[in-house]
Design a protein around this motif. Structure first.
Motif, PDB file in Angstrom:
ATOM      1  N   PRO A 229       0.816  -1.219   0.000  1.00 53.03           N
ATOM      2  CA  PRO A 229       0.000   0.000   0.000  1.00 53.03           C
ATOM      3  C   PRO A 229       0.844   1.261   0.000  1.00 53.03           C
ATOM      4  O   PRO A 229       1.924   1.295   0.593  1.00 53.03           O
ATOM      5  N   ILE A 230       0.358   2.275  -0.699  1.00 53.50           N
ATOM      6  CA  ILE A 230       0.998   3.584  -0.656  1.00 53.50           C
ATOM      7  C   ILE A 230       0.143   4.507   0.206  1.00 53.50           C
ATOM      8  O   ILE A 230      -1.032   4.221   0.469  1.00 53.50           O
ATOM      9  N   LYS A 231       0.737   5.591   0.657  1.00 55.56           N
ATOM     10  CA  LYS A 231      -0.033   6.550   1.449  1.00 55.56           C
ATOM     11  C   LYS A 231      -1.097   7.201   0.572  1.00 55.56           C
ATOM     12  O   LYS A 231      -0.905   7.388  -0.629  1.00 55.56           O
ATOM     13  N   LEU A 232      -2.209   7.527   1.188  1.00 59.23           N
ATOM     14  CA  LEU A 232      -3.332   8.090   0.445  1.00 59.23           C
ATOM     15  C   LEU A 232      -3.204   9.600   0.300  1.00 59.23           C
ATOM     16  O   LEU A 232      -2.684  10.282   1.183  1.00 59.23           O
ATOM     17  N   MET A 233      -3.688  10.112  -0.817  1.00 61.91           N
ATOM     18  CA  MET A 233      -3.726  11.553  -1.013  1.00 61.91           C
ATOM     19  C   MET A 233      -4.765  12.154  -0.078  1.00 61.91           C
ATOM     20  O   MET A 233      -5.831  11.566   0.142  1.00 61.91           O
ATOM     21  N   LEU A 234      -4.469  13.328   0.469  1.00 62.96           N
ATOM     22  CA  LEU A 234      -5.322  13.935   1.485  1.00 62.96           C
ATOM     23  C   LEU A 234      -5.915  15.250   0.997  1.00 62.96           C
ATOM     24  O   LEU A 234      -5.411  15.860   0.051  1.00 62.96           O
TER      25      LEU A 234
END
Length: 561
Positions: A229-234
């Motif tokens: 998983p990659i970090k999610l855009m916020l």
């Protein structure tokens, strides 16, 4: 191999450095000396992590188990150790004292010292992995033996930092920014390339290894990997609709659903689902797995989505209902039947071996529509592109009337920036924005609530120092049932107990409503919340997603305007 003693020495030096530039230089020097095979371990450890965010490994050591292991390794009783913790106010310094005064009757431990057997970084990491893999009957005792083994082989200096690592409370002030810059300095790779590599891999250990082995060229080759998983855009909060869309030629408007964020990975017939905190929650959502297999037509893909619980009329249920689905480990079939959910896909980051994060949103949406067959259970979220403020307001009120939170306002030409909260995504909700804050402390209650934790100290994150700074205390409005559940939740997170005052491992996130933000000398953040009240327990969020001090300042200034 790199000795754990070298790591402990670096930590001790860094604790005495106040300048972030000097700190970066010292960390960079350390990275240069670390063996290639252990570089990723050094990266995790120096930030106080045991495993990367995306890993399925969880050390799972609470303070109770830790105190017992330290007791067996030192000859001190658990009560004696707790008393020293209260006096010292630091688990690391406590460990130094008890290991330094280790009972002479611990013959096996003295033999280790005489043989001068030294722990390496790999020794510690390998043992941590073994501890994390232990489960089932007898797991408590087996974890205890492993921890006892580690402490038996440490000097007092090493034990201080080993203890902090075990509880993931290193607290030497080294965060992602310093590590990123240190990797850049160590291996002569521009920091912006290191940052991009981190965005795509979600693992600074992987980035550091690429930088050391192949320099700029190998870091440039880093990309998204399926099943990692990659970090999610916020998104930022939009003070008003007009301000949010004024710098966009057109704005892409979507409903903001009152649900939980999902990151969905499809690798041919395998589907893996991660939560907002990047935890693997696939087993809790078998219905979503089946939807993806049936309706997503491409072989490999990573999707950004929101899921929410629905009632018999198709209306959204309260947020807490979807959390019941995500937390469920048993009776999953029954829960799936009792709490049906809908999945709305709104972005795609990877498809058929290619990263799509650099494409504009409009192009990523085209990909979505080409690979997803919509149904009532899973579909691409509706989106309207417009520059008409009245149209945006109409969509906003339609979302509210249907029981959702509001709208998302996105720049149609924006790339997908993992882990970033920039000016390309905004969220607009009808009430004053609540704050997500981490719980760092508490206090035992009075009177009939003596056995409950009666109030909780909340903190925001100072990205410059890496510290969690207190900003509020919340406790009013909680029922005895609420307090009982919270007391049970926090009992395993207590780091220090001094009379009625408690310090917690900063792990649990509260969503808090408030009347206004005020300047305050009573809190280290410099701010306080007027009339704070608990709205939600955000089990879907981690401590690195809470409000920053800079955002608190911005909200305070916008209030005044």
């Amino acid at each position: 191999m790199t000795s754990f003693a070298d790591f402990a020495n670096v930590c001790r030096e860094i604790e005495n450095i106040s300048s972030s530039l000097e700190m970066t230089e010292r960390v960079a020097e350390f990275f240069k000396l670390v063996d290639t095979e252990e570089l990723h371990i050094a990266i995790y450890f120096i930030m106080g992590d045991v495993f990367p965010d995306w890993s399925d490994y969880d050390l799972g050591v609470g303070t109770g188990l830790f105190y017992t292991s330290l007791s067996k390794a030192s000859g001190f009783s658990v009560d004696e150790i707790k008393k020293i913790v209260r006096d010292k106010g630091d688990i690391g310094k406590t460990t130094v004292e008890v290991i330094d005064k280790r009972s002479g009757s611990q013959i096996t431990f003295d033999m280790f010292n005489k043989l001068k057997s030294k722990l390496t970084l790999n020794d510690v990491y390998t043992t941590f992995k073994k501890i994390a893999a232990i489960n089932g009957k007898g797991s408590h005792e087996n974890k205890l033996k492993m921890l006892q083994y580690l402490f038996s082989k440490t000097t007092p200096e090493e034990a201080q930092y080993l203890a902090r690592l075990v509880l993931e409370q290193l607290r030497i002030g080294v965060g992602e920014g310093i590590v990123r810059n240190a990797i850049s300095k160590s291996f002569n790779v521009p920091s912006e390339l290191i940052e991009r590599g981190y965005m795509l891999t979600n693992d600074l250990g992987v980035v550091a290894l690429a930088a050391k082995k192949g320099g700029i060229d190998e870091v440039k080759e880093l990309s998204i990997q399926i099943d990692r998983p990659i970090k999610l855009m916020l998104a930022q909060v939009a003070p008003n609709i007009l301000k949010a869309i004024k710098d966009m030629d057109n704005a892409a408007i979507e409903w903001k659903f009152d649900g939980a964020r999902l990151q969905i990975h499809k690798n041919f017939d395998d589907v893996t689902i991660f939560s907002r905190k990047l935890e693997n929650i696939t087993n809790s959502l078998p219905d979503v797995v089946s939807y993806v297999k049936a309706q997503v037509t491409t072989d490999t893909v990573i999707l950004d989505a929101e899921t929410f619980a629905i009632d018999e009329d198709g209306k959204p249920k309260p947020f807490q209902e979807i959390l019941k689905r995500l937390r469920r480990k048993y009776d999953i079939e029954m829960t799936t039947r009792d709490i049906p959910i809908t999945v709305k896909i709104f972005d795609v980051m990877y498809c058929n071996g290619k990263s799509l994060v650099d494409l504009p949103l409009t192009e990523r949406r085209k990909v979505l529509h080409n690979i997803i067959t919509d149904s009532s259970s899973l579909s691409v979220s509706d989106q309207i592109v417009t520059d008409n403020v009245e149209k945006v307001e109409q969509i906003y009120f339609e979302a509210i009337d249907d029981g959702h939170e509001g709208i998302m306002i996105k720049n149609p030409s924006s790339p997908y920036t993992p882990g970033k909260r920039g000016n390309n995504w905004f969220k607009k909700k009808p009430i004053m924005e609540t704050l997500d804050l981490v719980v760092i402390g508490g206090e035992w209650g009075y009177g009939r609530r003596t056995n409950f934790i009666g109030s909780f100290t909340l903190a925001c994150h100072d990205e410059k120092s890496g510290e969690y700074l207190p900003i509020a205390r919340v406790g009013t409005g909680l029922t005895d049932e609420n307090l009982s559940e919270l007391t049970e939740l926090f009992s395993s997170l207590i780091l220090l107990e001094n009379g009625r005052n408690l310090e917690f491992k900063p792990e649990v996130v509260f969503e808090v409503a408030f009347e206004e933000i005020q300047k305050s000398k009573n809190y280290a953040s410099g701010y306080s919340l007027r009339f704070p009240r608990l709205v939600n327990l955000r089990t879907d969020k981690s401590a690195d997603e809470i409000e920053t001090l800079d955002r608190i300042k911005d909200l305070y200034n916008s209030q005044r305007k």
